[in-house]
Design an enzyme around this catalytic site. Sequence first.
Site, short mmCIF file in Angstrom:
data_model
loop_
_atom_site.label_atom_id
_atom_site.label_comp_id
_atom_site.label_asym_id
_atom_site.label_seq_id
_atom_site.Cartn_x
_atom_site.Cartn_y
_atom_site.Cartn_z
N GLY A 68 -24.06 -14.21 22.87
CA GLY A 68 -23.04 -14.29 21.84
C GLY A 68 -22.92 -12.94 21.16
O GLY A 68 -23.91 -12.20 21.03
N CYS A 69 -21.71 -12.58 20.71
CA CYS A 69 -21.53 -11.25 20.10
C CYS A 69 -22.29 -11.14 18.78
O CYS A 69 -22.90 -10.11 18.49
CB CYS A 69 -20.06 -10.95 19.92
SG CYS A 69 -19.09 -12.23 19.11
N ASN A 70 -22.28 -12.20 17.98
CA ASN A 70 -23.06 -12.19 16.74
C ASN A 70 -24.55 -12.12 17.05
O ASN A 70 -25.32 -11.41 16.38
CB ASN A 70 -22.77 -13.44 15.91
CG ASN A 70 -21.36 -13.50 15.39
OD1 ASN A 70 -20.66 -12.50 15.33
ND2 ASN A 70 -20.91 -14.69 15.00
#
Length: 342
Positions: free
Chosen positions: A148-150
């Site tokens: 996930g980017c976060n």
Amino acid sequence: MTHRIAILGASGYTGAELVRLIASHPSMQIVALSGDRKAGMAMAEVFPFLRHLTLPVLQKIEEIDFSQVDLAFCALPHATSQAVIRELPRDLKIVDLSADFRLRDPAAYQKWYGQPHAALEIQAEAVYGLTEFYRDEIRAARLVAGTGCNAATGQYAIRPLIEAGVIDLDEILIDLKAGVSGAGRSLKENLLHAELSEGTNAYSAGGKHRHLGEFDQEFSAVAGRPVLVQFTPHLVPMNRGILADVYVRGEAAAIHAALQNCYADEPFIHVLPFGALPSSHDVRGSNHVHIGVIGDRIPGRALVVATLDNLCKGSSGQAMQNANLMLGIEESAGLTAAPVFP
């Protein structure tokens, strides 16, 4: 040697970002693009900014001849990738950009995504795609699960600190700001310009965000004990980018040194001089990560700030970095463009 590439889900933001990156790659050629609802359309119709490229027409996945493909990027929605990937040829290399294979524990997947995993027979072979920490496994993998980017942003800031033992594992707070493209291209009322611009808001707060599953998995594995972080993401009115303020208990100088030691030889991770903090502008449109550290007025506390472009290093750029490793290509190939500024 030219490697033949398919992009499944090319009509979304991450699919378009992959096309943009591959356009300047020295040894990748796109031979197939899928976009189920836009099958039959040219990419120039879906994304006019790509009209200068000669690209295959979008088609349905079942129409693609995968015997002519060396590697497929799967940029499909969460819960869709499982069903698609389980039907793909077993000798096809795959980089999945969805959440479907990130969590190793099927029970954790059901907890965070609200349904049983539909492809357990191949889930076990997936390698977690945080490139800088799983290089050897990624090189040998058939299936890589992008982060996930976060989750990637938080891990770049925190993971080396857990490994070095320089922070209190029970006092980690991540306050994160994310651009709108991280929510995908589907029409959503809360993403309308009139409702999003000139303001910001927290979302999935109180321990509800799905990327907490990745934080739990990865931080606990590194520490050898359960590690639970406090995490609040905010949606901000910018197109691209993530900036995470990470509050920790520990000596700021030791924290900065740990990050410098960990990333000294990394081509895309840059630790700023002590006391300097990055801006999301600094990495926009690139595969770079900038990390800064500063001490707090309260002794024994520090702030770590990490920023990356969610569509590039947080997703499609990371996917290409992993694909390069899987195909035996120079890891940075196609990813060396400077950030876009202003």
